[in-house]
Design a protein around this motif. Structure first.
Motif, PDB file in Angstrom:
ATOM      1  N   SER A  33      61.844  50.640 130.000  1.00  0.00           N
ATOM      2  CA  SER A  33      62.868  50.680 128.954  1.00  0.00           C
ATOM      3  C   SER A  33      62.317  51.393 127.720  1.00  0.00           C
ATOM      4  N   PRO A  34      63.185  52.094 126.989  1.00  0.00           N
ATOM      5  CA  PRO A  34      62.732  52.788 125.778  1.00  0.00           C
ATOM      6  C   PRO A  34      62.117  51.844 124.738  1.00  0.00           C
ATOM      7  N   GLU A  35      62.529  50.595 124.741  1.00  0.00           N
ATOM      8  CA  GLU A  35      61.957  49.635 123.798  1.00  0.00           C
ATOM      9  C   GLU A  35      60.509  49.290 124.151  1.00  0.00           C
ATOM     10  N   ASN A  36      60.217  49.175 125.425  1.00  0.00           N
ATOM     11  CA  ASN A  36      58.875  48.799 125.877  1.00  0.00           C
ATOM     12  C   ASN A  36      57.958  49.994 126.120  1.00  0.00           C
ATOM     13  N   ASN A  37      58.534  51.142 126.469  1.00  0.00           N
ATOM     14  CA  ASN A  37      57.736  52.324 126.782  1.00  0.00           C
ATOM     15  C   ASN A  37      58.456  53.556 126.227  1.00  0.00           C
ATOM     16  N   PRO A  38      58.466  53.712 124.889  1.00  0.00           N
ATOM     17  CA  PRO A  38      59.213  54.821 124.288  1.00  0.00           C
ATOM     18  C   PRO A  38      58.692  56.185 124.722  1.00  0.00           C
ATOM     19  N   MET A  39      59.625  57.111 124.917  1.00  0.00           N
ATOM     20  CA  MET A  39      59.262  58.463 125.320  1.00  0.00           C
ATOM     21  C   MET A  39      58.629  59.198 124.135  1.00  0.00           C
ATOM     22  N   PRO A  40      57.470  59.814 124.342  1.00  0.00           N
ATOM     23  CA  PRO A  40      56.821  60.560 123.246  1.00  0.00           C
ATOM     24  C   PRO A  40      57.339  61.998 123.156  1.00  0.00           C
ATOM     25  N   PHE A  41      58.623  62.182 123.432  1.00  0.00           N
ATOM     26  CA  PHE A  41      59.260  63.492 123.379  1.00  0.00           C
ATOM     27  C   PHE A  41      60.756  63.268 123.194  1.00  0.00           C
ATOM     28  N   ASP A  42      61.485  64.343 122.968  1.00  0.00           N
ATOM     29  CA  ASP A  42      62.925  64.275 122.759  1.00  0.00           C
ATOM     30  C   ASP A  42      63.632  64.216 124.114  1.00  0.00           C
ATOM     31  N   GLY A  43      64.072  63.024 124.498  1.00  0.00           N
ATOM     32  CA  GLY A  43      64.711  62.828 125.791  1.00  0.00           C
ATOM     33  C   GLY A  43      66.018  63.584 125.955  1.00  0.00           C
ATOM     34  N   LYS A  44      66.645  63.996 124.861  1.00  0.00           N
ATOM     35  CA  LYS A  44      67.892  64.760 124.955  1.00  0.00           C
ATOM     36  C   LYS A  44      67.654  66.155 125.527  1.00  0.00           C
ATOM     37  N   ARG A  45      66.404  66.628 125.470  1.00  0.00           N
ATOM     38  CA  ARG A  45      66.091  67.957 126.005  1.00  0.00           C
ATOM     39  C   ARG A  45      65.399  67.881 127.367  1.00  0.00           C
ATOM     40  N   LEU A  46      65.330  66.705 127.947  1.00  0.00           N
ATOM     41  CA  LEU A  46      64.795  66.529 129.298  1.00  0.00           C
ATOM     42  C   LEU A  46      65.845  67.015 130.296  1.00  0.00           C
ATOM     43  N   ILE A  47      65.432  67.819 131.255  1.00  0.00           N
ATOM     44  CA  ILE A  47      66.352  68.193 132.333  1.00  0.00           C
ATOM     45  C   ILE A  47      65.809  67.602 133.625  1.00  0.00           C
ATOM     46  N   TYR A  48      66.706  67.174 134.494  1.00  0.00           N
ATOM     47  CA  TYR A  48      66.278  66.537 135.734  1.00  0.00           C
ATOM     48  C   TYR A  48      67.346  66.710 136.804  1.00  0.00           C
ATOM     49  N   GLY A  49      66.944  66.470 138.016  1.00  0.00           N
ATOM     50  CA  GLY A  49      67.880  66.520 139.132  1.00  0.00           C
ATOM     51  C   GLY A  49      67.214  66.039 140.396  1.00  0.00           C
ATOM     52  N   GLY A  50      68.050  65.705 141.371  1.00  0.00           N
ATOM     53  CA  GLY A  50      67.576  65.296 142.686  1.00  0.00           C
ATOM     54  C   GLY A  50      67.731  66.449 143.667  1.00  0.00           C
ATOM     55  N   PHE A  51      66.752  66.607 144.536  1.00  0.00           N
ATOM     56  CA  PHE A  51      66.714  67.763 145.428  1.00  0.00           C
ATOM     57  C   PHE A  51      66.380  67.359 146.861  1.00  0.00           C
ATOM     58  N   ALA A  52      67.128  67.920 147.798  1.00  0.00           N
ATOM     59  CA  ALA A  52      66.864  67.723 149.224  1.00  0.00           C
ATOM     60  C   ALA A  52      66.098  68.947 149.725  1.00  0.00           C
ATOM     61  N   PRO A  53      64.837  68.782 150.137  1.00  0.00           N
ATOM     62  CA  PRO A  53      64.067  69.932 150.615  1.00  0.00           C
ATOM     63  C   PRO A  53      64.736  70.590 151.825  1.00  0.00           C
ATOM     64  N   VAL A  54      64.674  71.908 151.856  1.00  0.00           N
ATOM     65  CA  VAL A  54      65.214  72.655 152.987  1.00  0.00           C
ATOM     66  C   VAL A  54      64.117  73.415 153.728  1.00  0.00           C
ATOM     67  N   VAL A  55      62.967  73.607 153.100  1.00  0.00           N
ATOM     68  CA  VAL A  55      61.802  74.231 153.738  1.00  0.00           C
ATOM     69  C   VAL A  55      60.585  73.467 153.248  1.00  0.00           C
ATOM     70  N   GLU A  56      59.671  73.151 154.165  1.00  0.00           N
ATOM     71  CA  GLU A  56      58.420  72.487 153.779  1.00  0.00           C
ATOM     72  C   GLU A  56      57.287  73.057 154.614  1.00  0.00           C
ATOM     73  N   LEU A  57      56.290  73.581 153.946  1.00  0.00           N
ATOM     74  CA  LEU A  57      55.091  74.080 154.608  1.00  0.00           C
ATOM     75  C   LEU A  57      53.922  73.232 154.132  1.00  0.00           C
ATOM     76  N   ARG A  58      53.015  72.916 155.024  1.00  0.00           N
ATOM     77  CA  ARG A  58      51.832  72.130 154.658  1.00  0.00           C
ATOM     78  C   ARG A  58      50.612  72.750 155.311  1.00  0.00           C
ATOM     79  N   SER A  59      49.495  72.646 154.610  1.00  0.00           N
ATOM     80  CA  SER A  59      48.235  73.036 155.235  1.00  0.00           C
ATOM     81  C   SER A  59      47.579  71.760 155.756  1.00  0.00           C
ATOM     82  N   HIS A  60      46.744  71.896 156.716  1.00  0.00           N
ATOM     83  CA  HIS A  60      46.111  70.694 157.297  1.00  0.00           C
ATOM     84  C   HIS A  60      44.671  70.627 156.946  1.00  0.00           C
TER      85      HIS A  60
END
Length: 120
Positions: A93-120
């Motif tokens: 919560s902002p009361e217990n853990n205030p953001m040290p930045f302007d949250g109004k300028r935060l951009i975010y979104g959820g994404f479903a991967p369509v390609v994934e490559l991994r090295s082993h």
């Protein structure tokens, strides 16, 4: 395949240590609620673009650094259930853990991967 929440924000450069404390305090709540990985990445090589760029996307000022973060989840259902619990957790919560930045300028979104490559 996994599900990803992505975030970009402008953090006052002077608040770097405060941001790290904020992230360390809050990110564990995501992990406790099903996330498999959380990364908080402090901008190191964020060039200005000709039409758009990360800095403009979050209206970063000269004394701010762009931060790029993401949360990996096993799937969208786990993310939806986990986020519901996270948003009710008083540790983020902002009361217990205030953001040290302007949250109004935060951009975010959820994404479903369509390609994934991994090295082993």
């Amino acid at each position: 395949m996994s599900y990803i929440d992505g975030f970009v924000m402008a953090v006052p450069t002077a608040n770097k240590d405060q941001f790290i404390r904020h992230a360390n305090s809050g990110d564990s709540v995501f992990m406790e609620n099903g996330a498999t990985r959380v990364l908080e990445c402090w901008g190191d090589d964020v060039p200005d673009g000709k039409l758009t760029d990360f800095r403009r996307a979050v209206q970063a000022k000269d004394d701010e650094t762009v931060v790029f973060s993401w949360i990996e989840w096993p799937d969208k259902a786990t993310r939806d259930a986990g986020m519901e619990k996270v948003m009710k957790d008083p540790r983020v919560s902002p009361e217990n853990n205030p953001m040290p930045f302007d949250g109004k300028r935060l951009i975010y979104g959820g994404f479903a991967p369509v390609v994934e490559l991994r090295s082993h």
